[in-house]
Design a protein around this motif. Structure first.
Motif, PDB file in Angstrom:
ATOM      1  N   SER A 150       0.815  -1.214   0.000  1.00 44.04           N
ATOM      2  CA  SER A 150       0.000   0.000   0.000  1.00 44.04           C
ATOM      3  C   SER A 150       0.851   1.268   0.000  1.00 44.04           C
ATOM      4  O   SER A 150       0.485   2.275  -0.608  1.00 44.04           O
ATOM      5  CB  SER A 150      -0.952   0.001   1.199  1.00 44.04           C
ATOM      6  N   GLU A 151       2.026   1.227   0.646  1.00 44.56           N
ATOM      7  CA  GLU A 151       2.875   2.424   0.709  1.00 44.56           C
ATOM      8  C   GLU A 151       3.517   2.752  -0.631  1.00 44.56           C
ATOM      9  O   GLU A 151       3.922   3.897  -0.863  1.00 44.56           O
ATOM     10  CB  GLU A 151       3.984   2.225   1.752  1.00 44.56           C
ATOM     11  N   PHE A 152       3.603   1.759  -1.511  1.00 47.59           N
ATOM     12  CA  PHE A 152       4.340   1.952  -2.774  1.00 47.59           C
ATOM     13  C   PHE A 152       3.459   1.824  -4.004  1.00 47.59           C
ATOM     14  O   PHE A 152       3.960   1.877  -5.127  1.00 47.59           O
ATOM     15  CB  PHE A 152       5.470   0.913  -2.873  1.00 47.59           C
ATOM     16  N   ILE A 153       2.150   1.670  -3.813  1.00 54.95           N
ATOM     17  CA  ILE A 153       1.283   1.321  -4.939  1.00 54.95           C
ATOM     18  C   ILE A 153       1.226   2.416  -5.995  1.00 54.95           C
ATOM     19  O   ILE A 153       0.960   2.145  -7.173  1.00 54.95           O
ATOM     20  CB  ILE A 153      -0.142   0.961  -4.434  1.00 54.95           C
ATOM     21  N   ASP A 154       1.495   3.674  -5.615  1.00 57.29           N
ATOM     22  CA  ASP A 154       1.465   4.765  -6.595  1.00 57.29           C
ATOM     23  C   ASP A 154       2.866   5.191  -7.040  1.00 57.29           C
ATOM     24  O   ASP A 154       3.027   6.223  -7.701  1.00 57.29           O
ATOM     25  CB  ASP A 154       0.703   5.961  -6.024  1.00 57.29           C
ATOM     26  N   ALA A 155       3.874   4.367  -6.716  1.00 53.74           N
ATOM     27  CA  ALA A 155       5.236   4.605  -7.204  1.00 53.74           C
ATOM     28  C   ALA A 155       5.438   3.838  -8.505  1.00 53.74           C
ATOM     29  O   ALA A 155       4.811   2.799  -8.736  1.00 53.74           O
ATOM     30  CB  ALA A 155       6.253   4.145  -6.163  1.00 53.74           C
ATOM     31  N   PRO A 156       6.324   4.342  -9.394  1.00 53.44           N
ATOM     32  CA  PRO A 156       6.600   3.615 -10.646  1.00 53.44           C
ATOM     33  C   PRO A 156       7.175   2.230 -10.355  1.00 53.44           C
ATOM     34  O   PRO A 156       7.926   2.038  -9.394  1.00 53.44           O
ATOM     35  CB  PRO A 156       7.634   4.495 -11.350  1.00 53.44           C
ATOM     36  N   LEU A 157       6.827   1.279 -11.180  1.00 56.53           N
ATOM     37  CA  LEU A 157       7.257  -0.095 -10.950  1.00 56.53           C
ATOM     38  C   LEU A 157       8.780  -0.234 -11.019  1.00 56.53           C
ATOM     39  O   LEU A 157       9.343  -1.144 -10.410  1.00 56.53           O
ATOM     40  CB  LEU A 157       6.612  -1.034 -11.978  1.00 56.53           C
ATOM     41  N   ARG A 158       9.464   0.656 -11.749  1.00 60.74           N
ATOM     42  CA  ARG A 158      10.923   0.571 -11.846  1.00 60.74           C
ATOM     43  C   ARG A 158      11.591   0.777 -10.496  1.00 60.74           C
ATOM     44  O   ARG A 158      12.774   0.445 -10.325  1.00 60.74           O
ATOM     45  CB  ARG A 158      11.457   1.585 -12.861  1.00 60.74           C
ATOM     46  N   MET A 159      10.867   1.321  -9.516  1.00 59.77           N
ATOM     47  CA  MET A 159      11.411   1.505  -8.182  1.00 59.77           C
ATOM     48  C   MET A 159      11.224   0.262  -7.311  1.00 59.77           C
ATOM     49  O   MET A 159      11.758   0.189  -6.213  1.00 59.77           O
ATOM     50  CB  MET A 159      10.749   2.708  -7.511  1.00 59.77           C
ATOM     51  N   TYR A 160      10.476  -0.712  -7.803  1.00 57.57           N
ATOM     52  CA  TYR A 160      10.196  -1.912  -7.022  1.00 57.57           C
ATOM     53  C   TYR A 160      11.390  -2.877  -7.100  1.00 57.57           C
ATOM     54  O   TYR A 160      12.065  -2.970  -8.128  1.00 57.57           O
ATOM     55  CB  TYR A 160       8.965  -2.645  -7.559  1.00 57.57           C
ATOM     56  N   SER A 161      11.604  -3.626  -6.053  1.00 60.67           N
ATOM     57  CA  SER A 161      12.559  -4.725  -6.101  1.00 60.67           C
ATOM     58  C   SER A 161      11.904  -5.903  -6.824  1.00 60.67           C
ATOM     59  O   SER A 161      10.685  -5.922  -7.056  1.00 60.67           O
ATOM     60  CB  SER A 161      12.949  -5.153  -4.689  1.00 60.67           C
ATOM     61  N   SER A 162      12.709  -6.909  -7.172  1.00 62.40           N
ATOM     62  CA  SER A 162      12.150  -8.086  -7.841  1.00 62.40           C
ATOM     63  C   SER A 162      11.145  -8.793  -6.937  1.00 62.40           C
ATOM     64  O   SER A 162      10.125  -9.302  -7.399  1.00 62.40           O
ATOM     65  CB  SER A 162      13.268  -9.049  -8.244  1.00 62.40           C
ATOM     66  N   GLY A 163      11.418  -8.795  -5.634  1.00 63.28           N
ATOM     67  CA  GLY A 163      10.480  -9.410  -4.700  1.00 63.28           C
ATOM     68  C   GLY A 163       9.152  -8.678  -4.636  1.00 63.28           C
ATOM     69  O   GLY A 163       8.090  -9.303  -4.581  1.00 63.28           O
ATOM     70  N   MET A 164       9.184  -7.338  -4.647  1.00 63.62           N
ATOM     71  CA  MET A 164       7.947  -6.556  -4.633  1.00 63.62           C
ATOM     72  C   MET A 164       7.153  -6.777  -5.912  1.00 63.62           C
ATOM     73  O   MET A 164       5.917  -6.902  -5.885  1.00 63.62           O
ATOM     74  CB  MET A 164       8.279  -5.075  -4.455  1.00 63.62           C
ATOM     75  N   THR A 165       7.857  -6.847  -7.035  1.00 67.19           N
ATOM     76  CA  THR A 165       7.184  -7.096  -8.313  1.00 67.19           C
ATOM     77  C   THR A 165       6.517  -8.468  -8.312  1.00 67.19           C
ATOM     78  O   THR A 165       5.380  -8.625  -8.774  1.00 67.19           O
ATOM     79  CB  THR A 165       8.197  -7.011  -9.473  1.00 67.19           C
ATOM     80  N   ALA A 166       7.228  -9.453  -7.769  1.00 65.28           N
ATOM     81  CA  ALA A 166       6.670 -10.808  -7.699  1.00 65.28           C
ATOM     82  C   ALA A 166       5.435 -10.845  -6.806  1.00 65.28           C
ATOM     83  O   ALA A 166       4.445 -11.512  -7.122  1.00 65.28           O
ATOM     84  CB  ALA A 166       7.724 -11.775  -7.182  1.00 65.28           C
ATOM     85  N   ARG A 167       5.479 -10.134  -5.687  1.00 69.95           N
ATOM     86  CA  ARG A 167       4.325 -10.105  -4.791  1.00 69.95           C
ATOM     87  C   ARG A 167       3.107  -9.512  -5.482  1.00 69.95           C
ATOM     88  O   ARG A 167       1.991 -10.037  -5.373  1.00 69.95           O
ATOM     89  CB  ARG A 167       4.686  -9.302  -3.532  1.00 69.95           C
ATOM     90  N   LEU A 168       3.332  -8.420  -6.232  1.00 81.57           N
ATOM     91  CA  LEU A 168       2.213  -7.791  -6.930  1.00 81.57           C
ATOM     92  C   LEU A 168       1.678  -8.709  -8.025  1.00 81.57           C
ATOM     93  O   LEU A 168       0.458  -8.862  -8.176  1.00 81.57           O
ATOM     94  CB  LEU A 168       2.670  -6.457  -7.528  1.00 81.57           C
TER      95      LEU A 168
END
Length: 253
Positions: A150-168
């Protein structure tokens, strides 16, 4: 090693039927820089290439409510098998029949755009999985709760780690119960708490009749979650049967 298939009680009706499937790639021996050069070489019959069979004569049935593990070394053909089942690739030979709605999780970030926000990617990925805008809106809170982003849902995906991307990605693909769920190494990312959540969701799907194919190098996970496992090597099925038996055969091989 071509071991006979180990008989196993059938779990419901067959959801996936794979009959003598082969996938062939043509590998060029030299780099061709332009389409024009390729066309000229093709007309002159000077396209030098070799053939590589990623899958060879694969025959397999997967039943309703079954969790089937797929193991093998890198390059053995495991991911190619899932891509054929999800219709990302067409087989060169053979036939595949899949019943019901398929939710594929084949690569981290597949179907995501790095410049879009997490929120926008949920709608993009959900649409690619066949969900309407209204359906995604109704279940968006469920996606967010499972992914814990929820804290990162409006951030660009390029800022996500591979783990965060996998979770989404996992949250989007599994918020709606599919008939067939394809997982390619997706449970190898994230912390132990998130992996436990994934295993719980997979268990709930299995209990409600979803058919699951799980590609992984984790033999402990295979034996924990899968009733049967198939071992693939050089595109050929080496062994199919109870997960413990296949895991031991794979380690010996």
């Amino acid at each position: 090693m071509n071991s006979p298939t180990v008989s196993e009680p059938r779990v419901g009706d067959p959801m996936i039927q794979i009959e003598h499937v082969g996938v062939r790639y043509r590998v060029p021996h030299e780099r061709i820089g332009t389409f024009k050069e390729y066309a000229i070489r093709w007309l002159q019959r000077r396209n030098d290439h070799s053939e590589f069979w990623a899958l060879r004569d694969v025959t397999l049935q997967v039943y309703r409510g079954e969790v089937l593990g797929v193991v093998g070394r890198n390059g053995a053909g495991k991911s190619t098998l899932l891509k054929v089942i999800s219709r990302v690739l067409h087989p060169t030979r053979g036939r595949i029949r899949v019943r019901g709605c398929v939710a594929p999780l084949l690569e981290l970030g597949a179907g995501f755009h790095p410049e879009l926000t997490g929120r926008e990617n949920v709608f993009l990925n959900g649409t690619l999985l066949g969900r309407s805008h209204r359906e995604i809106t109704q279940r968006f809170a469920d996606v967010l709760e499972f992914a814990e982003l929820s804290e990162f849902i409006d951030a660009p995906l390029r800022m996500y780690s591979s783990g965060m991307t996998a979770r989404l990605g996992f949250a989007v693909a599994t918020t709606w119960k599919p008939d067939v769920l394809l997982l390619d190494e997706i449970l190898a990312v994230g912390d132990e708490a998130f992996q436990a959540k994934c295993r719980e969701r997979i268990a709930s799907f299995r209990e409600s009749g979803t058919t699951i194919l799980l590609v992984t190098h984790d033999l402990n996970l295979v034996q924990m979650l899968c009733q049967r496992t198939v071992w693939i090597d050089h595109g050929t099925v080496q062994c199919v049967g109870p997960s413990g038996d296949v895991a031991r055969a794979y380690l010996r091989g």
